[in-house]
Design an enzyme around this catalytic site. Structure first.
Site, short mmCIF file in Angstrom:
data_model
loop_
_atom_site.label_atom_id
_atom_site.label_comp_id
_atom_site.label_asym_id
_atom_site.label_seq_id
_atom_site.Cartn_x
_atom_site.Cartn_y
_atom_site.Cartn_z
N ASP A 15 0.85 -1.19 0.00
CA ASP A 15 0.00 0.00 0.00
C ASP A 15 0.89 1.24 0.00
OD1 ASP A 15 -2.14 1.69 0.12
OD2 ASP A 15 -2.77 1.13 2.14
N ASP A 30 -2.93 2.53 -6.15
CA ASP A 30 -1.85 2.64 -5.17
C ASP A 30 -1.73 1.44 -4.23
OD1 ASP A 30 -4.18 3.05 -3.79
OD2 ASP A 30 -3.51 4.84 -2.72
N GLU A 31 -2.31 0.31 -4.61
CA GLU A 31 -2.17 -0.87 -3.76
C GLU A 31 -2.26 -2.15 -4.58
OE1 GLU A 31 -5.45 -1.71 -1.07
OE2 GLU A 31 -6.74 -0.37 -2.20
#
Length: 373
Positions: free
Chosen positions: A8, A114-115
């Site tokens: 993350d 974003d993860e």
């Protein structure tokens, strides 16, 4: 035996802005709508950790973020820097990171910009204890290598959670943010989860969380004490998920062929309005932008959905699914128009409330997942 990493990125949008613009180093950064000196009408997309010290959080009204920044300034602290954001830039950086993660080995599933989840492959489900311990150590070593590589090549930090399933790995990744690394093995799940607030469980939002808190249930330990039948009676399907997730149970797979399943755009207006000419014009413009992004992503869509937020912040989402996949702006416009027109009359807007936000999204999936929480 499963070992899953949840990677993350830390305050991703704001971190990219700070990296790309050295003048912003060390300052509180808020990415989102234009605050317009406290009169802005959008929300915060991301706030870096310096801004979070002011109480600014993602999804907070941008006007409230501005007020908190001004309050901090009155105490002699730096004002937050408000940025509109550069989505294409964030996609570019994300693509570079995901490309690297894909070279590591194992099964990679990008979960958002974003993860991502990375499942470490184990050769035998009946591993001896000593071998299993070595695999967890190897997973932790790999996580440190990932963090080092991203920091060195992208000058960005990430937090990684390692667990026996996706649910636990995701919860764990947020435990020591920013730049954290936490490992929870199967035998440690109960000890780790028990003291956490119930809101740490994905799916427990303000409504369901508020109902539980009114019953005196604030920690996952207390949630585990409620019988499954009681939770199902209170919350239906969500109650069953609560029961399982409170025990760290999650059978969902890490899917390697993940691809973009939806694209969308939305606008928040400076003034609430019910002017049909204005709203239908904006609907057409938004639809064209979404169609262009779908074409850019090279996919046909099955489902069109719209989001409407009224002046009193009541929000409604409606969707329709085509029999066959569609492409281009025309079918999208027609679908969005069909969904939106009832908001201009008594069918969806009997009190003729003015509209402050309008959004359009297209989905590859046959149905749009409903927001249960």
């Amino acid at each position: 035996k499963r070992i899953i990493l949840h990677i993350d990125m830390d305050a991703f949008f704001a971190a990219v802005e700070e990296r790309d613009k050295p003048r912003l180093a060390g300052l509180p950064i808020v990415v989102g709508a234009d605050p317009k000196d406290g009169h802005g009408r959008g929300v915060v997309a991301t706030a870096n950790y310096k801004a979070r010290e002011y109480g600014i959080r993602s999804a907070m009204p941008i006007s409230e973020a501005w007020r908190r920044s001004e309050a901090a300034a009155a105490e002699g602290k730096p004002r937050a820097v408000f940025l509109l954001g550069r989505h294409r830039r964030y996609e570019e950086v994300s693509g570079s990171i995901m490309e690297y993660l894909g070279t590591i080995g194992g099964t990679l599933e990008p979960a958002s910009i974003d993860e991502a989840y990375l499942e470490i492959k184990t050769q035998n489900s009946k591993l001896k204890t000593s071998n299993e311990k070595s695999l967890w150590k190897e997973a932790e070593k790999k996580a440190r290598e990932i963090k080092t590589h991203i920091l060195k090549t992208e000058k960005l930090t990430c937090s990684i959670g390692i667990g026996p399933n996706k649910l636990v790995a995701k919860i764990v990744s947020g435990f020591r943010k920013p730049d954290g690394l936490t490992v929870v093995r199967p035998e440690e799940i109960g000890v780790f989860l028990n003291p956490l607030p119930i809101r740490e469980i994905p799916g427990i939002g303000p409504k369901s969380g508020g109902e539980l808190e009114r019953l005196g249930v604030r920690t996952i330990r207390e949630l585990r004490e409620i019988p499954k039948e009681k939770l199902i009676e209170m919350f239906g399907k969500l109650g069953f998920l609560m029961y399982e997730r409170a025990r760290g149970i999650d059978q969902s797979l890490v899917v390697s062929d993940y691809e973009t399943k939806s694209v969308g755009e939305q606008e928040t207006y400076d003034e609430d309005t019910i002017d049909p000419k204005f709203l239908l014009g904006r609907l057409k413009t938004i639809s064209a932008a979404v169609a262009a992004r779908a074409q850019e992503k090279n996919f046909a869509f099955r489902t069109v959905s719209i989001t409407v937020r009224f002046e009193d912040f009541e929000t409604k989402a409606r969707s329709l699914t085509f029999t066959n996949p569609a492409e281009g702006v025309r079918p999208l416009e027609i679908g969005a128009l069909k969904l939106f027109l009832p908001f201009l009359d008594r069918r969806e807007n009997p009190r003729k409330k003015r509209i402050r936000l309008l959004g359009v999204r297209v989905e590859k999936l046959s149905t749009v997942a409903k927001a249960l929480f």
